[in-house]
Scaffold this motif. Structure first.
Motif: not given
Lengths: 102, 480
Positions: B104, B106-107, B109-110
């Motif tokens: 979650a 990482l999503i 952040m991207i």
């Protein structure tokens, strides 16, 4: 403030879902016997692995030359899959042992 | 057409999650419930991969990466889940939970990088047009929520994992609660600043929030004692649910929203149920006062004489008893003694002894942990008594065999208001005619408090590793 109200207006479906799901989540496990606490926690753990869908979308939308996004997205897909697959398999292993004996 | 099929996939996914969770809370249907939820998840994932279209109608690409990730994750996940010992289940759940939290985060952040790239030419957020500011603010709120909750859940779960398998020791310093609260306030202030003012240094602030959230996750779990880990894992589990739901808002994705919020709510209730079983408030668990008061006031305040019993004496006592109640605890799990325990039970049954198990709701390291372990060893389900049933049977029980349980049989919970576990419902083993307690040493249990049960005249201690003691007992009884 206005933007906030506008957002609520545009997303009222989602907000209804949130409100209803909170009550449903509480109701649905309200009568769980303590023997099932661990498998239930593990099963719920697998279900929130649904976050993998977000990882797939983010990965699938990344530009092919944006290597940082690709790498991070790739990592997110791996971690999300670990959560889903590992979670369901572990839960199944626990529950396998509850099967009725003759 | 493709899109409405995807909608259908998500609908099926959402419904299977609800039905699955419902079935998971009943022993008869639990396994099927888990499989149903897994099936719904597969449908939702497959639908996303093949049918998803973004706002401008483009399908997903980078399939090689997606399938690569899915395969790697699935292989590692399956192997890890199949290989893990039943006793190590709690840390495995914690590990998988952490992976979800990290996913979650990482999503978020991207998506954040993507958004910054789209709006401003540089790395700042100041160049953004007023008209799109509202959208950006809403986006940032969701994104930050996913980032903060996800990374706290990740860092916390990793610490919980390390603690449960003994790699990380309890660690607390003076004033840690204030540091924690201060840290949390700092995170929120930074988040509000980022959303409200859209400063030029937005990207730096975003990553500072990430770093601080990870730190907070570590410090949040660090001081909480091992006995409270189940509660913490359950709480972090519901955190990750909420983080997943943030992804649902980000992509306007109903199945992520449903699954996430469902787990968030159910996980919170489960956390509260666990706290209630220990008669403690969630707040009390979270600020970690358990460990603090226990070490300060509880330890070594009372001693006294205890008597030991030999294997052969214990064997005789148990062989000629009519009714034996076994109280398993964490010691049984550590020693992997569930099979040895079942052997002893079968032997005693064949000698006409009535053997039952008394399961405290929080025995072991997770509620229900003992049931899972004993079920693994083929102990039949109806031999396991829950606390209320067991307490009703203790007065007619000849021998209670306590296997590595401590706090859950500590009478201080009933009669010592100054005890940190006062008020926790316990197994009232002292009502039985005799109590044999197997422990490795006289060291206090997780709560770090002395147990007066050990010094009662009807109690006798049988020191040693639970598995070895049970095997010796079985051998001894066979010779009788």
């Amino acid at each position: 403030m206005e933007g906030f109200l506008l957002w609520i207006d545009q997303h009222q479906q989602m907000i209804y879902i949130v409100a209803l799901m909170i009550f449903l989540g509480i109701e649905v496990i309200g009568r769980v016997p303590s023997v099932l606490h661990t498998p239930l926690m593990s099963g719920a753990n697998a279900i929130h692995g649904v976050v993998i869908i977000g990882a797939i979308i983010v990965m699938g939308k990344a530009d092919s030359d944006n290597y940082l996004a690709l790498a991070l997205g790739f990592l997110a897909v791996i971690l999300g899959t670990l959560n889903v697959v590992g979670g369901f398999v572990v839960t199944d292993r626990m529950l396998e042992m509850f099967k009725k004996k003759k | 057409m493709a899109l409405s099929i995807l909608t259908l996939c998500y609908l099926i996914g959402s419904i299977t999650f609800i039905v699955g969770l419902k079935m998971l809370s009943n022993p008869a249907t639990a396994r099927r419930g888990n499989l149903i939820a897994a099936g719904g998840m597969s449908i939702a994932i497959a639908g996303t991969i093949f049918l998803y279209k973004d706002e401008s109608g483009n399908p997903l690409h980078n399939y090689a990466w997606i399938f690569g990730g899915l395969i790697i994750g699935a292989v590692i996940g399956t192997i890890a889940a199949k290989k893990v010992k039943m006793t190590a289940m709690p840390e495995m759940v914690s590990m998988f939970n952490g992976m979800g939290g990290a996913c979650a985060a990482l999503i978020s952040m991207i998506e954040f990088r993507h958004e910054v790239h789209n709006f401003g030419s540089g790395s700042g957020l100041e160049a953004i047009q007023t008209s799109s500011q509202n959208d950006l603010r809403v986006f940032l709120v969701i994104c930050l929520a996913g980032l903060i909750i996800g990374s706290v859940s990740f860092a916390g779960s990793m610490i919980a994992w390390g603690k449960l398998n003994g790699k990380i020791k309890d660690f607390a310093f003076k004033g840690q609660h204030f540091v924690n609260i201060g840290l949390l306030i700092l995170i929120l202030v930074l988040a509000v600043f980022l959303v409200g003012w859209l400063p030029a240094s937005g990207v730096t602030i975003f990553y500072s929030i990430l770093g601080l959230s990870l730190l907070y996750g570590i410090l949040f779990v660090m001081p909480i004692g091992g006995a409270d880990m189940p509660v913490v894992i359950s709480l972090l589990n519901s955190f990750t649910g909420v983080a997943a739901a943030c992804g649902g808002f980000l992509y306007d994705n109903k199945v992520m929203l449903t699954g996430g919020i469902l787990v968030g709510a159910a996980g919170t209730l489960l956390t509260i149920l666990m706290c209630r079983a220990m008669n403690r408030s969630l707040k009390n668990v979270l600020i970690g006062s358990f460990g603090a008061t226990a070490t300060a006031s509880g330890a070594k305040q009372q001693g006294g004489a205890y008597k030991e019993i030999s294997i052969s004496d214990a064997a005789v006592v148990m062989n000629y008893a009519h009714k034996i109640m076994i109280v398993p605890g964490y010691g049984l799990a550590v020693a992997q003694a569930q099979h040895a325990c079942h052997e002893l039970e079968k032997l005693l049954e064949s000698r006409g002894v009535d053997v039952k198990y008394a399961i405290h709701p929080v025995a072991g390291r997770m509620p229900g942990h003992m049931n899972v372990l004993l079920a693994e060893a083929d102990v039949s389900y109806d031999k396991l008594l829950e606390m209320e049933q067991a307490n009703a049977e203790f007065p007619t029980t000849d021998v209670v065999l306590v296997l590595g349980a401590n706090d859950v049989v500590n009478p201080a919970a009933k009669n010592d208001p100054s005890s940190p576990i006062y008020g926790m419902p316990i197994l009232e083993v002292e009502l039985a005619k005799a109590v044999i307690i197997n422990k490795r040493s006289m060291k206090p249990g997780y709560a770090g408090i002395e147990n007066s049960l050990f010094f009662q005249p009807k109690s006798s201690m049988l020191f040693g590793d639970a598995k070895k003691v049970l095997q010796d007992l079985t051998a001894e009884i066979k010779n009788l």
